[in-house]
Design a protein around this motif. Sequence first.
Motif, PDB file in Angstrom:
ATOM      1  N   LEU A 129     -36.140  20.907  18.634  1.00 23.51           N
ATOM      2  CA  LEU A 129     -34.800  21.352  18.989  1.00 23.51           C
ATOM      3  C   LEU A 129     -33.828  20.185  19.065  1.00 23.51           C
ATOM      4  O   LEU A 129     -34.207  19.066  19.394  1.00 23.51           O
ATOM      5  N   THR A 130     -32.575  20.495  18.790  1.00 28.10           N
ATOM      6  CA  THR A 130     -31.538  19.471  18.928  1.00 28.10           C
ATOM      7  C   THR A 130     -31.194  19.294  20.404  1.00 28.10           C
ATOM      8  O   THR A 130     -31.602  20.082  21.259  1.00 28.10           O
ATOM      9  N   GLY A 131     -30.415  18.262  20.697  1.00 30.40           N
ATOM     10  CA  GLY A 131     -30.086  17.927  22.079  1.00 30.40           C
ATOM     11  C   GLY A 131     -29.387  19.035  22.829  1.00 30.40           C
ATOM     12  O   GLY A 131     -29.519  19.142  24.054  1.00 30.40           O
ATOM     13  N   ASP A 132     -28.645  19.869  22.116  1.00 27.42           N
ATOM     14  CA  ASP A 132     -27.957  20.959  22.802  1.00 27.42           C
ATOM     15  C   ASP A 132     -28.757  22.257  22.756  1.00 27.42           C
ATOM     16  O   ASP A 132     -28.241  23.323  23.104  1.00 27.42           O
ATOM     17  N   GLY A 133     -30.002  22.189  22.335  1.00 25.94           N
ATOM     18  CA  GLY A 133     -30.892  23.340  22.410  1.00 25.94           C
ATOM     19  C   GLY A 133     -30.873  24.250  21.202  1.00 25.94           C
ATOM     20  O   GLY A 133     -31.508  25.306  21.220  1.00 25.94           O
ATOM     21  N   ARG A 134     -30.162  23.864  20.142  1.00 30.74           N
ATOM     22  CA  ARG A 134     -30.127  24.741  18.968  1.00 30.74           C
ATOM     23  C   ARG A 134     -31.464  24.690  18.230  1.00 30.74           C
ATOM     24  O   ARG A 134     -32.071  23.634  18.088  1.00 30.74           O
ATOM     25  N   GLN A 152     -34.895  25.643  25.905  1.00 33.38           N
ATOM     26  CA  GLN A 152     -33.467  25.528  25.564  1.00 33.38           C
ATOM     27  C   GLN A 152     -32.623  25.346  26.830  1.00 33.38           C
ATOM     28  O   GLN A 152     -31.651  24.586  26.833  1.00 33.38           O
ATOM     29  N   LEU A 198     -33.069  21.781  28.001  1.00 37.21           N
ATOM     30  CA  LEU A 198     -32.291  20.898  27.130  1.00 37.21           C
ATOM     31  C   LEU A 198     -30.807  20.975  27.452  1.00 37.21           C
ATOM     32  O   LEU A 198     -30.117  19.952  27.496  1.00 37.21           O
ATOM     33  N   ALA A 199     -30.324  22.180  27.676  1.00 35.98           N
ATOM     34  CA  ALA A 199     -28.902  22.355  27.963  1.00 35.98           C
ATOM     35  C   ALA A 199     -28.538  21.688  29.291  1.00 35.98           C
ATOM     36  O   ALA A 199     -27.480  21.066  29.414  1.00 35.98           O
ATOM     37  N   ASP A 234     -28.580  18.029  28.613  1.00 33.38           N
ATOM     38  CA  ASP A 234     -27.441  17.665  27.773  1.00 33.38           C
ATOM     39  C   ASP A 234     -26.170  17.586  28.613  1.00 33.38           C
ATOM     40  O   ASP A 234     -25.327  16.705  28.417  1.00 33.38           O
TER      41      ASP A 234
END
Lengths: 167, 328
Positions: A109-114, B234, B237-238, B241
């Motif tokens: 996953l990318t840093g923003d959770g995508r 997710q 991560l959010a 972030d």
Amino acid sequence: MIPALLFAALNGPLTPAEPPRRLTLSPLFVQNAVLFTSDRVTAGGAGGGVGLELELDRRFLAQADVEVLLTLGNTVMSRVALGAQRPGTWSPAAFGTFGALFGDRVEFLTGDGRRPPIPTWALGLRVAALRFRLREGTVSLVEAGAGTDFGGGLWLELTIIQAGVRF
Amino acid sequence: MKELALACTLLVGCAPAAPALPDLEAARMLGREVSPGASMVRVEALAADHAADPKLPCDGFPEEALYPSCELSHDSAIRTVRETLESLGYATRVEAQGEEPLVAYNVVGEHPGTDRASEVVLVAAHVDAFYSGADDNSSGVAVLLEVARVASAHRFHRTLRFVGFDLEERGARGSTRYVNAGFADDVVAALVLECVGYADHRQGTQDAPPGLRLGDVGDSLVIAANGDSVELAQQMLAIDDELDIVPLRVVVAGGSGAHFFTGPLLRSDNGPFWLRGRPALMLTDTANYRNPHYHAAGDLPETLDSDFLDAVATLVATTIGVLAEVTP
């Protein structure tokens, strides 16, 4: 099924005795392994499936197949390919391919959770050097292919055997 | 939701969206209450206890290069977790499961939710360790206890449960028995802390199993998720972030995660949760893929990174504030 097709094909008369036909449609049976790897996804596996091959003037080919792959989970692969072959019994071919993988895969996953897009796909080339065209059908061994998603992803495929039956 | 994702997959192909993040202000408070250096102090005490503890019987567990089976201990860590959770006011129990010589003594402390007590957010770390076991897994236990300390001063809508799983190094027996007994069926989110104290900021210090890309620098916390827990990942991560707590890498194994190439992600106590279909994440420094002292006598507190431990504790504390819904 595939060994039987192989046996039948290898024992059939050679291509020159075959009456000319402009367009033929053949079911295909495929066993192969595929790996797609990028910064976002690892996907693929080993397995097999079925498809169709359209042959035009014994030279041009269009293929589509659907396969179930294991190893990284339950993955379904769909491929289409357009190519050309050398006329004759030994009929090596080259294809431009589009492959898509659905189902289980490893994601990063990318840093923003995508999450990475679905499906995992690639455009590429496939070479079938050991392809033989016989009256009852075609047999192709050890096809190798590579491709990219144009985002840094690498698609590698190795077809162990592909066999088609001509009606 | 799954039907929608399937339709999306079949029809158009798309990138699944991350879930919306709630207001972080209340949860952020928990992260701020993590005491700098406290986790390292706990690691030092736990590691000293492991070194002095009697070792578990190792008949039937042959010694291998990465598996010094006759150096495993758990007595003091079980006692420390139980006594600490009790002292913090948690309803604490030790659940003995299995038969000698492989009885697993799982330590459980619970903080009931105010209005949705049947929904449990679980934080776990395994209490057994080889040699001193500073990183594996006194680091996980220390972070668990620090987060439990912070959480003990707050109230949550959901129940918080802290579990020290036993015998992880004997095939995750403690967590497997716990999950198979149905004790995790009320768990809506599980965070499993598995080696969370080793960091190295130099190039070339991070390795990975085939097919898993974890970068080249061993400075990140890796979160392993599966299909049932990807939304949890997710969310973490959010949160990270938004608050910039610790470098994170998230690896999601498809489906249950129980596949040939993703086997390494099932090595810890998250495995039984995944196989049971319960949402669980493993938080790890990747153990032997980064730490050269893995399962060795050199796994000592002085090899760990105290700031990294604090960052992990801050992230976990903030995350449980979100998941268990801390009351303002």
